[in-house]
Design an enzyme around this catalytic site. Structure first.
Site, mmCIF file in Angstrom:
data_model
loop_
_atom_site.group_PDB
_atom_site.id
_atom_site.type_symbol
_atom_site.label_atom_id
_atom_site.label_comp_id
_atom_site.label_asym_id
_atom_site.label_seq_id
_atom_site.Cartn_x
_atom_site.Cartn_y
_atom_site.Cartn_z
ATOM 1 N N LYS A 281 0.839 -1.191 0.000
ATOM 2 C CA LYS A 281 0.000 0.000 0.000
ATOM 3 C C LYS A 281 0.882 1.253 0.000
ATOM 4 O O LYS A 281 1.941 1.257 0.625
ATOM 5 C CB LYS A 281 -0.878 0.033 1.265
ATOM 6 C CG LYS A 281 -2.052 -0.935 1.236
ATOM 7 C CD LYS A 281 -2.885 -0.813 2.496
ATOM 8 C CE LYS A 281 -4.008 -1.833 2.552
ATOM 9 N NZ LYS A 281 -5.069 -1.596 1.559
ATOM 10 N N GLU B 49 -6.437 -9.561 0.621
ATOM 11 C CA GLU B 49 -6.108 -10.680 1.504
ATOM 12 C C GLU B 49 -7.255 -11.074 2.440
ATOM 13 O O GLU B 49 -7.366 -12.211 2.855
ATOM 14 C CB GLU B 49 -4.865 -10.325 2.339
ATOM 15 C CG GLU B 49 -5.110 -9.494 3.616
ATOM 16 C CD GLU B 49 -5.734 -8.120 3.363
ATOM 17 O OE1 GLU B 49 -5.609 -7.610 2.243
ATOM 18 O OE2 GLU B 49 -6.347 -7.572 4.298
ATOM 19 N N ARG C 155 -10.471 -11.440 1.991
ATOM 20 C CA ARG C 155 -11.377 -12.467 1.454
ATOM 21 C C ARG C 155 -10.737 -13.845 1.500
ATOM 22 O O ARG C 155 -11.422 -14.851 1.602
ATOM 23 C CB ARG C 155 -11.804 -12.070 0.028
ATOM 24 C CG ARG C 155 -10.671 -11.977 -0.955
ATOM 25 C CD ARG C 155 -11.038 -11.180 -2.203
ATOM 26 N NE ARG C 155 -11.048 -9.738 -1.971
ATOM 27 C CZ ARG C 155 -11.416 -8.834 -2.889
ATOM 28 N NH1 ARG C 155 -11.802 -9.234 -4.104
ATOM 29 N NH2 ARG C 155 -11.391 -7.555 -2.617
HETATM 30 N N1 BES Z 1 -8.108 -3.785 4.415
HETATM 31 C C1 BES Z 1 -8.334 -3.345 3.095
HETATM 32 C C2 BES Z 1 -9.641 -2.575 2.920
HETATM 33 C C3 BES Z 1 -9.741 -1.243 3.631
HETATM 34 C C4 BES Z 1 -9.524 -0.076 2.943
HETATM 35 C C5 BES Z 1 -10.135 -1.184 4.942
HETATM 36 C C6 BES Z 1 -9.659 1.152 3.569
HETATM 37 C C7 BES Z 1 -10.269 0.044 5.574
HETATM 38 C C8 BES Z 1 -10.042 1.209 4.899
HETATM 39 C C9 BES Z 1 -8.388 -4.545 2.144
HETATM 40 O O1 BES Z 1 -7.622 -5.624 2.520
HETATM 41 C C10 BES Z 1 -7.863 -4.076 0.839
HETATM 42 O O2 BES Z 1 -6.718 -3.756 0.756
HETATM 43 N N2 BES Z 1 -8.733 -4.071 -0.178
HETATM 44 C C11 BES Z 1 -8.353 -3.637 -1.468
HETATM 45 C C12 BES Z 1 -8.903 -4.628 -2.460
HETATM 46 C C13 BES Z 1 -8.339 -4.494 -3.846
HETATM 47 C C14 BES Z 1 -6.875 -4.864 -3.864
HETATM 48 C C15 BES Z 1 -9.121 -5.397 -4.763
HETATM 49 C C16 BES Z 1 -8.959 -2.247 -1.682
HETATM 50 O O3 BES Z 1 -10.059 -1.978 -1.188
HETATM 51 O O4 BES Z 1 -8.306 -1.441 -2.326
HETATM 52 ZN ZN ZN Z 2 -7.228 -5.828 4.511
HETATM 53 MN MN MN Z 3 -5.613 -5.460 1.844
#
Ligand code: BES
Ligand code: ZN
Ligand code: MN
Length: 489
Positions: A269, A341, A343
């Site tokens: 990230k 991750e 899911r």
């Molecule tokens: N933990 C994140 C989702 C999240 C985002 C939680 C912002 C709280 C605040 C999750 O694991 C994630 O990274 N999701 C990605 C999915 C994508 C790679 C398909 C996302 O939402 O960008």
């Molecule tokens: Zn996450």
């Molecule tokens: Mn994630």
């Protein structure tokens, strides 16, 4: 900390009396309170408008050191949430002022639609939740929580609502526990450590709890969960808590995403998205918190909490985009993105829990997608379900508790977006849009015909700034929601 008490204001010694006041109607019936409100409203600077506040010291003829009047606005606009906010603000004011005992003048004539039980419960909730200060990591504890909150009640009300208030307190304590876990930094809650915290709390409630280590997960073939955890030096854990009453007719299983830190993995990230990712275990925290409350209010249904805990880190041992893994259920998955991750850990926990417990209903809570935050903002969770009645019930519990939920669809034709050339599924969508939906559809591939709902709490699990009865940080979102829903089963 909160109690109902009969207080005779004409002769009792009171340190601080807080009085909620509406601008357009008298919501109290207590004679002393009514005359106090009259004297406050006689002043030009207080009219009972939302946000108005004034303190009178040692009013004549009574033994009250100070009376704090707080304006609420118009009486017909009042609902449960108005009183949570009011109580939260009242407690905050007392904390700032360094006061230790607060007496709240419970209103008795708000409006026909406000039932007394709602009034007492929401005042107690706002007070309990607003009294929480997260200062474990501060050397100087600048503020002290209030020691005692008294809600004024008649003898009859005390008899009718006392049990309800201790139930509310237990649920709020559990919500606070969840908040603290979420706000705890990731260096102090890696999977093993977090598992022990949950285990300790469950033990002290007399709940049956088990913590499975990575060796067990390997033996049981939790391939998707292990894949997410393999990049971290702290190995995954699976925590299960069981509440089993005598003669239960139903089994409810709650599953919570427990990513103790989500760096994104090899799909790291960027700055701006990574800083708050210690909150990515908020689903597990909510499930664990709910179990602690369940142990107290003792419903007559079996409730099981399942919490897969992992840390998602990049390293030489981490999963790579393009890797193909085999999940617990046997389906293979190509890793399109190591940041999707949540899911992966959920499907293994879900498939295992369905096999082991054959639940009548399963609900999972997860900070699953940024897309859900785009759709519904930071305060409302998304609900996905294969049963309209179940999602309606969750939305209704959201209204009762103000942990708001809104239904989102699970369209069959979108499943195409998860197809993969080499494996049974891809862990990300091939398209750009509807990421909260495709994530939920991915989970739905592992549900079979189980009655199920998925709640995406990515928005409301974390508060970037304090509100009336919740400080900045973890919000404990889901505990009050799930407890309300369980109590209606
Ligand atoms: N933990 C994140 C989702 C999240 C985002 C939680 C912002 C709280 C605040 C999750 O694991 C994630 O990274 N999701 C990605 C999915 C994508 C790679 C398909 C996302 O939402 O960008
Ligand atoms: Zn996450
Ligand atoms: Mn994630």
């Amino acid at each position: 900390m909160v109690e109902l008490k009969t207080v005779n204001l004409s002769n009792a010694k009171v340190e601080t009396l807080v009085v909620p006041v509406c601008e357009d109607s008298e919501i109290h019936t207590n004679k002393t309170v009514i005359s106090l409100v009259e004297s406050a409203k006689a002043l030009p600077e207080f009219k009972g408008k939302g946000g108005d506040r004034i303190t009178l010291f040692q009013p004549d003829g009574i033994r009250i050191a100070r009376v704090v009047f707080m304006g609420l606005g118009k009486a017909d606009k009042m609902d449960g949430e108005s009183f949570r906010s009011f109580a939260g603000k009242a407690i905050k004011f007392c904390i700032e002022a360094g006061l230790s005992t607060v007496t709240i003048a419970t209103p008795s004539a708000v409006s026909a639609k406000m039932e007394p039980v709602t009034l007492f419960s929401t005042l107690a909730e706002g007070a309990c939740l607003g009294n929480h200060i997260f200062d474990q990591y501060k050397k100087e504890k600048e503020k002290k929580p209030v020691k005692k909150v008294i809600l004024m009640a008649t003898a009859a009300q005390k008899k009718t609502y006392s049990k309800r208030i201790s139930c509310v307190s237990a649920i709020c304590d559990a919500g606070i526990m969840a908040r603290e876990w979420v706000t705890t930094p990731s260096n102090d809650k890696r999977p093993e450590a977090f598992a022990r915290m949950i285990q300790k709390a469950a033990n002290s409630e007399g709940l049956k709890v088990s913590v499975k280590n990575d060796a067990w997960l390997e033996q049981q073939k939790f391939g998707a969960m292990l894949a997410v955890g393999q990049g971290s030096s702290a190995k995954p854990r699976l925590v299960t808590i069981e509440y089993v009453p005598k003669n239960s007719k139903k089994t409810l299983v709650l599953v919570g995403k427990g990513v103790t830190f989500d760096s994104g993995g090899i799909n790291l990230k960027p700055s701006g998205s990574i800083e708050t990712m210690k909150m990515d275990m908020a689903g597990a925290a909510a499930v664990a918190g709910t179990m602690m409350a369940v142990a107290r209010f003792k419903p007559n249904v079996k409730v099981v909490g399942v919490m897969p805990l992992v840390e998602n880190m990049p390293s030489g041992a981490a999963i790579r985009p393009g890797d193909i893994i085999r999940s617990y259920a046997g389906k293979t998955i190509e890793i399109g993105n190591t940041d999707a991750e949540g899911r992966l850990i959920l499907i293994d926990a879900i498939a295992w829990a369905i096999k082991k417990y054959q639940p009548d209903t399963m609900i999972d809570l997860a900070t699953l997608t940024g897309a859900c935050v785009i759709a519904l903002g930071e305060k409302i969770a998304g609900v996905f379900s294969n049963d309209k009645k179940l999602s309606d019930a969750i939305v209704a519990s959201g209204e009762n508790t103000h942990e708001r939920c809104w239904p989102l669809p699970l369209p069959d034709d979108y499943k195409e977006l998860l197809k993969n050339d080499f494996a049974d599924l891809n862990n990300i969508s091939s398209g750009r849009w509807g990421g909260a939906i495709t994530a939920a559809l991915f989970l739905s591939e592992f549900i079979g015909d189980t009655n199920w709902a998925h709640i995406d709490i990515a928005g409301p699990a974390w508060a970037s700034k304090a509100s009336d009865y919740c400080g900045a940080g973890g919000t404990g979102f889901g505990v009050r929601l799930l407890c309300d829903w369980i109590q209606n089963q």
